[in-house]
Motif scaffolding. Structure first.
Motif, PDB file in Angstrom:
ATOM      1  N   HIS A  78       7.633  -0.994  -4.892  1.00  0.00           N
ATOM      2  CA  HIS A  78       8.075  -0.811  -3.510  1.00  0.00           C
ATOM      3  C   HIS A  78       8.183  -2.153  -2.778  1.00  0.00           C
ATOM      4  O   HIS A  78       9.167  -2.396  -2.062  1.00  0.00           O
TER       5      HIS A  78
ATOM      6  N   GLN B 171       0.818  -1.218   0.000  1.00  0.00           N
ATOM      7  CA  GLN B 171       0.000   0.000   0.000  1.00  0.00           C
ATOM      8  C   GLN B 171       0.851   1.267   0.000  1.00  0.00           C
ATOM      9  O   GLN B 171       0.385   2.321  -0.421  1.00  0.00           O
ATOM     10  N   GLN B 172       2.087   1.169   0.423  1.00  0.00           N
ATOM     11  CA  GLN B 172       2.983   2.332   0.419  1.00  0.00           C
ATOM     12  C   GLN B 172       3.524   2.647  -0.964  1.00  0.00           C
ATOM     13  O   GLN B 172       3.967   3.764  -1.197  1.00  0.00           O
TER      14      GLN B 172
END
Length: 192
Positions: free
Chosen positions: A177, A171-172
């Motif tokens: 990522h 979610q980041q």
């Protein structure tokens, strides 16, 4: 994240610290569990990792985002997940083998392409004897059964990994990522 990772590693190590299953009514369902256990005990981690239900694990850990990934992203995720799991959990499993007293198994249950193998593991630590009820979820992958998840006292190992690690990192910053964080952790562990 590191504390939760350690907790999950301990959980995984206790889950896998057992001798081979006794002959079961449906040996094909129990076979991947037996192979994982024996392979880890003999330091044949690659063979143990081949018994995991990679596609199903990926779908569970990443939900709809698994299907949105490229083939290369899914392959890299699986490779990194295997490497991290083997480097974190398997050494602890081997250590816990030293304290294994016994294991008893219920006959596997099967419903369609899903099955379960339940067991009672008795660990005889020098300071404390411990009894753990485990349930292994297995799924049919083509003609073979694969290990999908392990439940200890009703708690799913994959749910913990998904909720505490994979989803928050994803979610980041999405796939890039997540894979970057996994690469960094894998490189850190490779130096040790």
């Amino acid at each position: 994240m590191h504390t939760r990772l350690r907790s999950l590693t301990l959980l995984a190590s206790l889950v896998l610290c057992m001798p081979a299953l006794a002959a079961a009514p449906n040996e094909a369902v129990a076979k991947p569990v037996k192979t994982v256990v024996q392979s880890v005990r003999l330091s044949k981690d690659d063979l143990a990792l081949k018994q995991l239900a990679d596609e199903e694990m990926g779908r569970f850990l990443l939900g709809d985002d698994w299907a949105k990934a490229t083939e290369a992203q899914r392959k890299e995720f699986t490779k990194l997940f295997h490497s991290l799991f083997a480097k974190i959990a398997f050494p602890k499993v081997r250590e816990n083998f030293k304290n294994l007293q016994s294991i008893t198994y219920d006959p596997p249950t099967v419903e369609g392409d899903k099955g379960n193998v339940s067991s009672l593991v008795i660990i005889n630590h020098p300071m404390k004897k411990q009894e753990m009820k485990l349930k292994y979820a297995v799924v049919k992958d083509g003609s073979a059964w694969k290990v999908l998840d392990v439940f200890v006292l009703g708690d799913s190992m994959l749910t913990g990994i998904r909720d505490d690690q994979v989803r928050p990192i994803f979610q980041q910053g999405g796939w890039d990522h997540l894979l970057d964080m996994m690469r960094k952790k894998e490189a850190e562990l490779s130096k040790k």
